[in-house]
Design a protein around this motif. Structure first.
Motif, mmCIF file in Angstrom:
data_model
loop_
_atom_site.group_PDB
_atom_site.id
_atom_site.type_symbol
_atom_site.label_atom_id
_atom_site.label_comp_id
_atom_site.label_asym_id
_atom_site.label_seq_id
_atom_site.Cartn_x
_atom_site.Cartn_y
_atom_site.Cartn_z
ATOM 1 N N UNK A 104 0.821 -1.216 0.000
ATOM 2 C CA UNK A 104 0.000 0.000 0.000
ATOM 3 C C UNK A 104 0.855 1.266 0.000
ATOM 4 N N UNK A 105 1.920 1.276 -0.807
ATOM 5 C CA UNK A 105 2.719 2.496 -0.925
ATOM 6 C C UNK A 105 1.929 3.512 -1.742
ATOM 7 N N UNK A 106 2.016 4.785 -1.359
ATOM 8 C CA UNK A 106 1.274 5.808 -2.077
ATOM 9 C C UNK A 106 1.968 6.058 -3.420
ATOM 10 N N UNK A 107 1.298 5.737 -4.541
ATOM 11 C CA UNK A 107 1.998 5.741 -5.828
ATOM 12 C C UNK A 107 2.417 7.133 -6.297
ATOM 13 N N UNK A 108 1.740 8.173 -5.775
ATOM 14 C CA UNK A 108 2.034 9.521 -6.260
ATOM 15 C C UNK A 108 3.073 10.218 -5.392
ATOM 16 N N UNK A 109 3.650 9.505 -4.437
ATOM 17 C CA UNK A 109 4.636 10.134 -3.555
ATOM 18 C C UNK A 109 5.981 9.409 -3.681
ATOM 19 N N UNK A 117 4.900 10.555 5.616
ATOM 20 C CA UNK A 117 3.452 10.785 5.668
ATOM 21 C C UNK A 117 2.884 10.725 7.099
ATOM 22 N N UNK A 118 3.211 9.656 7.801
ATOM 23 C CA UNK A 118 2.674 9.480 9.147
ATOM 24 C C UNK A 118 3.184 10.542 10.111
ATOM 25 N N UNK A 148 12.871 8.366 -5.388
ATOM 26 C CA UNK A 148 12.174 7.529 -6.367
ATOM 27 C C UNK A 148 10.715 7.354 -5.992
ATOM 28 N N UNK A 151 6.876 2.860 -8.136
ATOM 29 C CA UNK A 151 6.960 1.989 -9.313
ATOM 30 C C UNK A 151 8.372 1.902 -9.864
ATOM 31 N N UNK A 152 9.294 2.726 -9.333
ATOM 32 C CA UNK A 152 10.688 2.658 -9.785
ATOM 33 C C UNK A 152 11.529 1.757 -8.892
ATOM 34 N N UNK A 153 10.862 0.982 -8.042
ATOM 35 C CA UNK A 153 11.592 0.132 -7.103
ATOM 36 C C UNK A 153 11.293 -1.335 -7.381
ATOM 37 N N UNK A 158 10.461 -2.180 -2.343
ATOM 38 C CA UNK A 158 9.129 -1.700 -1.931
ATOM 39 C C UNK A 158 8.791 -2.223 -0.547
ATOM 40 N N UNK A 165 8.130 2.943 6.504
ATOM 41 C CA UNK A 165 6.991 3.830 6.717
ATOM 42 C C UNK A 165 6.215 3.420 7.968
ATOM 43 N N UNK B 168 -1.718 5.511 9.438
ATOM 44 C CA UNK B 168 -0.601 6.409 9.744
ATOM 45 C C UNK B 168 -1.080 7.719 10.363
ATOM 46 N N UNK B 269 14.092 -0.947 -12.286
ATOM 47 C CA UNK B 269 13.936 -1.345 -10.891
ATOM 48 C C UNK B 269 14.170 -2.846 -10.735
#
Lengths: 379, 272
Positions: A104-109, A117-118, A148, A151-153, A158, A165, B168, B269
């Motif tokens: 559940x990583x935030x894709x836009x961050x 975030x937390x 990054x 999606x670049x990981x 990830x 996180x 979070x 990646x």
């Protein structure tokens, strides 16, 4: 000092009657419509414990975790954390954090924004956030990936971001839902040890949900085996394996041979069992073994010795034929069909490169084991 | 696959494209006609483009259309997104099926009926027809399209993202604005663009619901054509086609680039 299994555990608050429980499930029931996911379940977890909830999919273990995180409320019963009843407290006010199976990583961050975030939500000042994020990135060895996007990981990276996180806020309890499920086998094994080290270093309480028994055995201080929303056994990995309290647990964790029979005779330290087909075996006393009662003797494959001749000193020796044999390198697995028809699985560690007594298909063979090599089960 | 340019394939392609684009090509070509007669070629000229910008009626209509489009698309996007959220998130409330049916009904409703019913409503409540009523009518028309686009994105939305945000410490409101909205934003933008385009080329509903001083571009073009086609209209249409084409090309190139970049990133990646 004698002990079950090969590890001496100095951290064992569950054996200390004065230890204060940290997380308590008290008679918790959770129903979804007509379906009972968790049935009147009670469980105690201690501070700094690495606790595993182990069970097949759909057994209710994830529901337990989600109730602890606050995504589900129990239908009945209550959950206490450090003495505080959690009922009615929404997820965003609970001092627990969760690592999700899908990460559940935030894709836009970016990675660092994800980790921050937390901390931002709790209003931490920006310089402190920056410091904590840097610390977390170092902890999971992802310093050069800070900018990054997810999606670049790679999958393993990830997973580490998700971990960073979820521990960034220093929660009282970290909940992990199948944390290594998406990794390949080799990476999974490495990460198991990393998780254990992390838990030790941070001094956090970990509750992990898994369906992988090896994973639970490797990492956990104690394992709760869950089936159909109920706890079958809560014990250390060694106890679960060497002293299961029910057929279900014995079958669920590892391989096992079961001798069905009746108690024939009880002596001072030993009990003689007559098997269903007449075979006689002698086992150590168990409190449940009254004369005449139906019992099961459960024994693990590696506790059984396979030889071509009957061992002279064996208390229990049964004759049969080699049905199948497999050489796995570190060990050899035998399937022996006893003369009464029962199939026995035995395994031998290949401690030496050369063996004096090789066996092959259809050879006559003897299986033998000590009276204390297995456990007597009644459930 | 081996692409062979057989005679049959070539013929199919040529016929297909001719069928689709010949009218448009003719329109564009004749917009550069020197002659005042639309169907007779009198040499190359751009004078109709110049006179177009001096045609106050057409310019006014363009301005009205742009304002109606932006306002109605924006309001429709907000309402359509809310409808889509309700339909995907609250799967069990009384009258859900009725609600979803009613949200999507305008998709299949003949425009004449939508226009006529809106006209009757505006007359009944005594609303003066004009800019406001056209905008309102276009919101009604386009909202359901936005709802469809956004809903299809929400169905595949990973709910654990929202759970993670709340876990979070983000409240549900913060979670919506910081996580849900940014993630579904591409769908919302496409919804807006769709709504804007629909509003831009709607003639039927606008004719029913518009009043004096709020003539949209399609209405203006249609009424001028009835008095006889002038090359000026051709020029106006050519500009319109150019604007839409440029928009579509930019959007698809950007999309393609993002896709390619994403694939490259993912491959990189995996290599570690």
């Amino acid at each position: 000092m004698k002990s079950l299994g090969s590890i001496r555990r100095d951290f064992a608050p569950w054996n200390d009657p004065n230890a204060k429980p940290y997380i308590q499930f008290e008679n918790v029931t959770k129903k979804f419509g007509d379906f009972t996911a968790v049935n009147n379940l009670s469980l105690t977890i201690f501070e700094r414990e690495f606790f595993a909830l182990l069970g097949a999919s759909g057994c209710g273990k994830s529901t337990l975790l989600r109730m602890l995180a606050g995504f589900e409320e129990p239908t009945a019963g209550r959950i206490l954390l450090d003495g505080q009843d959690l009922r009615g407290i929404p997820p965003y006010r609970r001092p627990v954090n969760m690592m999700f199976q899908s990460y559940a990583l935030f894709p836009h961050m970016t990675v660092e924004k994800n980790i921050a975030f937390g901390l931002k939500q709790e209003g931490m000042p920006a310089p402190d956030i920056e410091k904590r994020v840097a610390e977390m990135l170092k902890l999971v060895k992802l310093e050069q990936f800070a900018k990054r996007k997810p999606h670049q990981l790679s999958g393993g990276q990830r997973q580490r971001v998700a971990l960073a996180r979820s521990v960034a806020k220093r929660p009282k309890v970290l909940l992990l839902d199948e944390p290594l499920g998406a990794l390949d086998k080799k990476l999974r094994e490495e990460t198991q040890f990393e998780l254990m080290d992390l838990q030790q270093n941070l001094g956090l309480t970990f509750v992990v949900v898994t369906h992988d028994q090896e994973e639970a055995m490797t990492m956990a201080d104690r394992i709760a085996i869950i089936d159909k929303g109920e706890v079958m056994q809560v014990a250390t990995p060694a106890e679960v394996y060497e002293a299961p309290t029910s057929r279900f647990v014995a079958h669920f964790v590892g391989n096992v041979n079961m001798f069905e029979g009746k108690v024939a005779e009880r002596a001072a330290n030993t009990t003689r069992i007559t098997g269903a087909t007449g075979a006689q075996i002698v086992v150590e006393n168990s409190t449940d073994s009254k004369a005449g009662s139906d019992i099961v003797f459960a024994i693990r494959p590696e506790k059984i010795k396979v030889t071509s001749k009957k061992p002279a000193d064996a208390v229990n020796a049964l004759e049969g034929e080699v049905y199948d044999v497999a050489y796995l390198g570190d060990m050899t697995v035998y399937h022996i069909r006893l003369d009464d028809g029962q199939m026995i699985r035995a395994s031998a560690l290949n401690a030496a490169r050369v063996t004096e007594d090789p066996l092959t298909w259809n050879d006559r063979a003897w299986v033998s084991f000590r009276p204390d090599a297995g456990v007597v089960l009644t459930r | 696959m081996n692409p062979t340019w057989s005679r049959f394939n070539v013929t199919s392609v040529v016929l297909g494209f001719a069928f689709l684009y010949l009218p448009i090509v003719l329109l564009v070509v004749f917009s550069f006609n020197e002659s005042k007669l639309v169907t007779v070629w009198g040499g190359f000229s751009t004078k109709w483009y110049v006179s177009l910008f001096h045609n106050q009626g057409l310019m006014d209509a363009t301005w009205v259309t742009a304002r109606v489009g932006v306002i109605s698309a924006t309001v429709a996007t907000v309402l359509g997104t809310l409808a889509a959220l309700t339909l995907t998130r609250y799967t069990r409330f009384r009258g859900r099926i009725l609600f979803s049916g009613m949200v999507f009904a305008p998709l299949v409703m003949p425009e004449v009926i939508t226009g006529l019913s809106l006209l009757l409503l505006f007359v009944a409540v005594g609303l003066d027809r004009g800019f406001f009523t056209v905008t309102l009518a276009h919101i009604t028309l386009t909202m359901c399209f936005v709802a469809v686009v956004v809903q299809s994105r929400l169905v595949s939305f990973d709910r654990s993202l929202e759970e993670a945000a709340m876990d979070l410490g983000a409240t549900p409101v913060k979670t919506f604005f910081q996580i849900t909205l940014p993630v579904i934003m591409p769908a919302i933008v496409s919804g807006w663009m769709l709504a804007f385009t629909l509003s831009l080329d709607d003639l039927v509903i606008a004719s029913f619901t518009s009043g004096p001083g709020a003539t949209t571009l399609p209405m203006k073009i249609y009424s001028q054509v009835r008095l006889g086609v002038t090359p000026e209209i051709n020029a106006a249409c050519t500009i319109l086609i150019a604007v839409v084409a440029v928009g579509v090309i930019i959007a698809s190139v950007a999309n393609k680039r993002r896709e390619v970049q994403r694939q490259l990133d993912e491959q990189a990646a995996q290599r570690g």
